[in-house]
Structures are given as C-alpha cells and as structure tokens.
Scaffold this motif. Sequence first.
Motif, PDB file in Angstrom:
ATOM      1  N   ASP A   1       0.835  -1.193   0.000  1.00 29.06           N
ATOM      2  CA  ASP A   1       0.000   0.000   0.000  1.00 29.06           C
ATOM      3  C   ASP A   1       0.873   1.247   0.000  1.00 29.06           C
TER       4      ASP A   1
ATOM      5  N   PRO B   1      -6.471  -8.030  -4.633  1.00 27.38           N
ATOM      6  CA  PRO B   1      -7.874  -8.399  -4.859  1.00 27.38           C
ATOM      7  C   PRO B   1      -8.021  -9.254  -6.101  1.00 27.38           C
TER       8      PRO B   1
ATOM      9  N   VAL C   1      -9.289   4.593  -5.686  1.00 32.09           N
ATOM     10  CA  VAL C   1      -8.275   3.561  -5.468  1.00 32.09           C
ATOM     11  C   VAL C   1      -7.680   3.655  -4.072  1.00 32.09           C
TER      12      VAL C   1
ATOM     13  N   GLU D   1      -9.118   4.374  -1.391  1.00 34.21           N
ATOM     14  CA  GLU D   1      -9.983   3.751  -0.392  1.00 34.21           C
ATOM     15  C   GLU D   1      -9.761   2.250  -0.293  1.00 34.21           C
ATOM     16  N   LEU D   2      -9.255   1.633  -1.383  1.00 31.10           N
ATOM     17  CA  LEU D   2      -9.002   0.198  -1.343  1.00 31.10           C
ATOM     18  C   LEU D   2      -7.868  -0.164  -0.399  1.00 31.10           C
TER      19      LEU D   2
END
Length: 293
Positions: free
Chosen positions: A109, A118, A139, A141-142
């Motif tokens: 991240d 994912p 993106v 928020e992922l």
Amino acid sequence: MARNEEKAQSMLNRFITMKEEEKKKPKERRPFLASECRDLAEADKWRQQIMREIGRKVAEIQNEGLGEHRLRDLNDEINKLIREKTHWERRIVELGGPNYTRHSAKMTDLDGNIVDVPNPGGRGPGYRYFGAAKKLPGVRELFEKPPELRKRRTRYDIYKRIDASYYGYRDDEDGILEKLEGPAEEKMRAAAVADWMEMEEIKKEARRAVKSGEVAEVGLMSKILFEEEEDVVEEERKEREREEKEKEFVAHVPLPDEKEIEKMVLEKKKQELLSNDRGITKDSRSMIILDCN
C-alpha cells in the motif's frame, strides 16, 4: 561551402545508418501465445523482454503529473504485461525450467505494507495498482483499512480469562519461589529449634535449682514461663468472664407486673370507646362497659 559539407556529412551519416540496419537480422516478434514456443531459451528471452517493458512502464507511472486517464492506461498495460509474464513463466516450468512464481513481488500500500491482491474471479493474479495510480480517486480507499472498533469486554470475557494463576495457585510451578523460600525456611526452623533447646535447658536448670533448694539466676528466671502460672492466668480470665455474664440488670424504678399492665390496657380501651361512641345511649354504654369487664 560549409553548408554543403554539412549536408553531405548528414547524407553520409544516413547512408551508414541504413547499411548497418540492413546487416541486422529482421526484428523478431514475440509470439502471441506462450504455448507456441518450444525452446526454453527463447521462452526465457521473451520473459526477460516483458520484464524490461514492465520496468519502463512502472518507472513512467511514478509521475503524478501524467493525468488520471494516462495513469489508468499505464496501469492497465502493466497488468496486461504481468498476466503475459505469468503465462510465459508457466510455459518455462512446462519446458523444464525454473519456477519464477515462487519469488514474485508482493503488492504494497502507500505506507509500504504488504496487502492481499484483490482477485474476485479466482483466476490468475489479481489486478494491481502501481506508483501514482494508488492515489487515484476510488483507489486510495481500497488500501485504507477501516478503523478498528474497540469492543468493550463483557463480564463473561473478563471472568473467562481468570484461572488458577490469577489467584496465585501456580506460583510454585516455576521454581523461583521455592528457591527463595528454601533458605529462609531453613534459617527460621534452625532459629526456632535453637530457641526451643535454650528454653528446655533453662527449664531443666530451674527445676534442678528448685529441687536442690538453690536460688536460680534472675536472667534465667525471667525467661521461664511455667505452665502452672499460665493455667492460673487462664482460670482467672475465665472467672472474670463468668462473673460478667452472671451480673443481672438492676432496675432503679419499680416496674408494673402483668395484672397491672392488663388493667391499664382495659382502662385505655374503655376511654377509647367512650370518646368514639358519643351517639350511643347511656344504657348501651353501661352494657358495653359490663361486657368489657
């Protein structure tokens, strides 16, 4: 003149470049399907070519000023190349080559922490985001983890963790307390035995002095507590307690007996009847009084 020489020089340079390109072999094109390749060396070569293309595009996608659309296109191209690289790595394993998927890079991240890729479809590697694409709207928020809600512990959860160790019943299992208490216990026991032996010796000396009629030393007599004296003290204490219990309550005011109490209660009832029943005739009152008597 100088200008014509420069033009000639330029034409010469172009001619030399053209001759060198003619000497080179025609540029090979990478097969569309990895299964078409039959040579392990060629499969490894095409994999290295894909790795170089991925490296160039990953370096390009680090620029945040390219714009949202260009960043998304670059990220799609990188993911496409990664899928193609996976096919070639699988083909290399089929041809007897090494397995490169064991040491594949992990997805991280914005803070550098490794996250799960994912993969809703369950086929092949999932979609990845690289460089500035991680900061695109929708993106980020992922990669953001939801804040952990601290659950309040119930009384059941608190008591569930209470065991014998909480009450100190397992303090002797580690052996530390035993090592500390062992020497202390030996010292206390030796001191108690020494005191007992000393008192026994003193009592023997005192009895011997009493039997022989000699006068015992004051220091020795001060340490002796004879059993007869203890019994006398205990009997005196019990006698005092018995006398205190046997003491009766002495009333300084004369108290009425039961007959006088009954008479007083009867008189009070008569007064209440006479005060409440004012409308009753005199004969009826006399009858009530007679009945009460």
